[in-house]
Write a protein that holds these residues in place. Structure first.
Motif, PDB file in Angstrom:
ATOM      1  N   PHE A  79      43.517  60.481  21.822  1.00  9.25           N
ATOM      2  CA  PHE A  79      42.723  61.714  21.758  1.00  9.25           C
ATOM      3  C   PHE A  79      42.551  62.020  20.278  1.00  9.25           C
ATOM      4  O   PHE A  79      43.523  62.320  19.588  1.00  9.25           O
ATOM      5  N   GLU A  80      41.331  61.907  19.771  1.00  6.65           N
ATOM      6  CA  GLU A  80      41.093  62.043  18.334  1.00  6.65           C
ATOM      7  C   GLU A  80      39.787  62.756  18.049  1.00  6.65           C
ATOM      8  O   GLU A  80      38.895  62.823  18.898  1.00  6.65           O
ATOM      9  N   SER A  81      39.675  63.239  16.810  1.00  4.57           N
ATOM     10  CA  SER A  81      38.412  63.736  16.264  1.00  4.57           C
ATOM     11  C   SER A  81      38.348  63.254  14.820  1.00  4.57           C
ATOM     12  O   SER A  81      39.293  62.647  14.328  1.00  4.57           O
ATOM     13  N   LEU A  82      37.259  63.542  14.165  1.00  2.00           N
ATOM     14  CA  LEU A  82      37.147  63.206  12.745  1.00  2.00           C
ATOM     15  C   LEU A  82      37.123  64.480  11.910  1.00  2.00           C
ATOM     16  O   LEU A  82      36.526  64.526  10.852  1.00  2.00           O
ATOM     17  N   ASN A  83      37.796  65.516  12.397  1.00  2.00           N
ATOM     18  CA  ASN A  83      37.736  66.802  11.738  1.00  2.00           C
ATOM     19  C   ASN A  83      39.142  67.400  11.644  1.00  2.00           C
ATOM     20  O   ASN A  83      39.780  67.641  12.666  1.00  2.00           O
ATOM     21  N   GLU A  84      39.590  67.648  10.426  1.00  2.00           N
ATOM     22  CA  GLU A  84      40.931  68.200  10.206  1.00  2.00           C
ATOM     23  C   GLU A  84      41.140  69.535  10.909  1.00  2.00           C
ATOM     24  O   GLU A  84      42.253  69.882  11.290  1.00  2.00           O
ATOM     25  N   HIS A  85      40.066  70.260  11.132  1.00  2.00           N
ATOM     26  CA  HIS A  85      40.159  71.563  11.794  1.00  2.00           C
ATOM     27  C   HIS A  85      40.842  71.464  13.158  1.00  2.00           C
ATOM     28  O   HIS A  85      41.519  72.394  13.584  1.00  2.00           O
ATOM     29  N   TRP A  86      40.684  70.351  13.829  1.00  3.61           N
ATOM     30  CA  TRP A  86      41.197  70.207  15.189  1.00  3.61           C
ATOM     31  C   TRP A  86      42.603  69.625  15.267  1.00  3.61           C
ATOM     32  O   TRP A  86      43.098  69.348  16.358  1.00  3.61           O
ATOM     33  N   LEU A  87      43.292  69.444  14.154  1.00  6.80           N
ATOM     34  CA  LEU A  87      44.619  68.815  14.178  1.00  6.80           C
ATOM     35  C   LEU A  87      45.584  69.484  15.156  1.00  6.80           C
ATOM     36  O   LEU A  87      46.274  68.801  15.915  1.00  6.80           O
ATOM     37  N   GLU A  88      45.660  70.793  15.131  1.00 10.01           N
ATOM     38  CA  GLU A  88      46.614  71.479  16.011  1.00 10.01           C
ATOM     39  C   GLU A  88      46.210  71.386  17.477  1.00 10.01           C
ATOM     40  O   GLU A  88      47.065  71.185  18.344  1.00 10.01           O
ATOM     41  N   LEU A  89      44.922  71.532  17.768  1.00 13.73           N
ATOM     42  CA  LEU A  89      44.482  71.405  19.147  1.00 13.73           C
ATOM     43  C   LEU A  89      44.752  69.988  19.651  1.00 13.73           C
ATOM     44  O   LEU A  89      45.254  69.799  20.761  1.00 13.73           O
ATOM     45  N   GLU A  90      44.446  68.992  18.818  1.00 14.01           N
ATOM     46  CA  GLU A  90      44.725  67.602  19.193  1.00 14.01           C
ATOM     47  C   GLU A  90      46.211  67.405  19.486  1.00 14.01           C
ATOM     48  O   GLU A  90      46.578  66.771  20.478  1.00 14.01           O
ATOM     49  N   ASP A  96      50.949  67.982  25.566  1.00 15.00           N
ATOM     50  CA  ASP A  96      50.867  68.376  26.976  1.00 15.00           C
ATOM     51  C   ASP A  96      50.619  67.196  27.914  1.00 15.00           C
ATOM     52  O   ASP A  96      51.080  67.206  29.055  1.00 15.00           O
ATOM     53  N   PHE A  97      49.891  66.172  27.448  1.00 11.52           N
ATOM     54  CA  PHE A  97      49.571  65.039  28.314  1.00 11.52           C
ATOM     55  C   PHE A  97      50.287  63.751  27.899  1.00 11.52           C
ATOM     56  O   PHE A  97      49.993  62.681  28.424  1.00 11.52           O
ATOM     57  N   ASN A  98      51.225  63.853  26.971  1.00 14.21           N
ATOM     58  CA  ASN A  98      51.990  62.713  26.478  1.00 14.21           C
ATOM     59  C   ASN A  98      51.074  61.559  26.062  1.00 14.21           C
ATOM     60  O   ASN A  98      51.241  60.411  26.488  1.00 14.21           O
ATOM     61  N   ILE A  99      50.105  61.889  25.218  1.00 12.30           N
ATOM     62  CA  ILE A  99      49.170  60.905  24.676  1.00 12.30           C
ATOM     63  C   ILE A  99      49.698  60.455  23.326  1.00 12.30           C
ATOM     64  O   ILE A  99      50.182  61.270  22.537  1.00 12.30           O
ATOM     65  N   TYR A 100      49.584  59.181  23.037  1.00 10.58           N
ATOM     66  CA  TYR A 100      50.050  58.624  21.771  1.00 10.58           C
ATOM     67  C   TYR A 100      49.415  59.361  20.585  1.00 10.58           C
ATOM     68  O   TYR A 100      48.239  59.692  20.597  1.00 10.58           O
ATOM     69  N   GLY A 101      50.209  59.577  19.546  1.00  8.34           N
ATOM     70  CA  GLY A 101      49.700  60.194  18.316  1.00  8.34           C
ATOM     71  C   GLY A 101      50.555  61.357  17.876  1.00  8.34           C
ATOM     72  O   GLY A 101      51.629  61.616  18.428  1.00  8.34           O
ATOM     73  N   THR A 102      50.078  62.060  16.882  1.00  9.09           N
ATOM     74  CA  THR A 102      50.804  63.199  16.314  1.00  9.09           C
ATOM     75  C   THR A 102      50.926  64.299  17.353  1.00  9.09           C
ATOM     76  O   THR A 102      49.921  64.749  17.912  1.00  9.09           O
ATOM     77  N   LYS A 103      52.147  64.705  17.579  1.00  5.93           N
ATOM     78  CA  LYS A 103      52.428  65.758  18.554  1.00  5.93           C
ATOM     79  C   LYS A 103      52.644  67.091  17.844  1.00  5.93           C
ATOM     80  O   LYS A 103      52.694  67.176  16.614  1.00  5.93           O
ATOM     81  N   LEU A 104      52.812  68.122  18.644  1.00  6.49           N
ATOM     82  CA  LEU A 104      52.938  69.493  18.148  1.00  6.49           C
ATOM     83  C   LEU A 104      54.123  69.680  17.211  1.00  6.49           C
ATOM     84  O   LEU A 104      54.046  70.438  16.250  1.00  6.49           O
ATOM     85  N   ASP A 105      55.216  68.958  17.453  1.00  8.05           N
ATOM     86  CA  ASP A 105      56.410  69.131  16.620  1.00  8.05           C
ATOM     87  C   ASP A 105      56.238  68.579  15.204  1.00  8.05           C
ATOM     88  O   ASP A 105      57.052  68.847  14.330  1.00  8.05           O
ATOM     89  N   PHE A 106      55.162  67.819  14.955  1.00  6.13           N
ATOM     90  CA  PHE A 106      54.975  67.212  13.639  1.00  6.13           C
ATOM     91  C   PHE A 106      53.719  67.687  12.907  1.00  6.13           C
ATOM     92  O   PHE A 106      53.603  67.519  11.698  1.00  6.13           O
ATOM     93  N   VAL A 107      52.799  68.278  13.615  1.00  3.60           N
ATOM     94  CA  VAL A 107      51.491  68.585  13.029  1.00  3.60           C
ATOM     95  C   VAL A 107      51.570  69.525  11.831  1.00  3.60           C
ATOM     96  O   VAL A 107      50.758  69.425  10.908  1.00  3.60           O
ATOM     97  N   LYS A 108      52.542  70.407  11.776  1.00  7.51           N
ATOM     98  CA  LYS A 108      52.671  71.321  10.624  1.00  7.51           C
ATOM     99  C   LYS A 108      52.880  70.535   9.331  1.00  7.51           C
ATOM    100  O   LYS A 108      52.513  70.983   8.265  1.00  7.51           O
ATOM    101  N   ASN A 109      53.468  69.360   9.452  1.00  3.90           N
ATOM    102  CA  ASN A 109      53.674  68.511   8.274  1.00  3.90           C
ATOM    103  C   ASN A 109      52.361  67.963   7.729  1.00  3.90           C
ATOM    104  O   ASN A 109      52.296  67.534   6.584  1.00  3.90           O
TER     105      ASN A 109
END
Length: 180
Positions: A79-90, A96-109
């Protein structure tokens, strides 16, 4: 591979990204707020399905769109976009759906430059000094610590800009357009 591209219509190079994913064998699914008929023809051809939401900032319709895709297409691999604005939503969707990639616990970094700096240093990448400033005096003090800046004979004036991202255009009597 089921790849959900969030906001595939913006920025415009999302169409190329989706096209290449499809050519590589991925099932490309899109979620966006633009009407399907308004999408670039290359993007339309690359998408196996497009789910339009009225407001991309509203989490619930995006959540439902992912549920729909899983029901119809199976597990979502990315699940990706090309826009930094959507990092937290992504990150929320991936968590929530256990999709590979940056999860909520790391996005603040990734959202805070001060936290990113620690990861760069840990990886051996040099970073420049940083200092949080809230006024011109603090900014000038911080800038004076940078060798190339402090060797300047005269500091340039700091420019101020309107906070509005939109600029008005007007047409002059000669018919030429100008920025306001």
């Amino acid at each position: 591979m089921n790849f959900v591209f969030f906001s595939p219509h913006f920025p415009a190079n999302g169409a190329d990204f989706c096209d290449r994913l499809k050519k590589a064998g991925a099932t490309v699914l899109g979620i966006g707020d633009a009407p399907f008929d308004a999408l670039d023809s290359k993007l339309k051809a690359a998408l196996s399905e497009y789910y339009r939401v009225a407001d991309m900032e509203d989490y619930e319709p995006v959540f439902r769109a992912i549920g729909h895709f899983i029901h119809k297409w199976g597990r979502i691999d990315r699940f990706e976009s090309l826009n930094e604005h959507w990092l937290e939503l992504e990150a929320n969707i991936r968590t929530d759906f256990n999709i590979y990639g940056t999860k909520l616990d790391f996005v603040k970094n990734l959202k805070r430059k001060s936290r990113m700096r620690a990861f760069f240093r840990k990886s051996g990448v040099e970073t420049i000094a940083q200092r949080k400033c809230s006024d011109r005096a603090g900014a000038m003090t911080s800038a004076s610590a940078i060798p190339w800046w402090s060797n300047r004979t005269q500091a340039p004036a700091l420019r101020t800009r309107s906070r509005s991202p939109m600029r008005k255009s007007s047409t002059t009597s000669s018919g030429t357009s100008r920025r306001m």
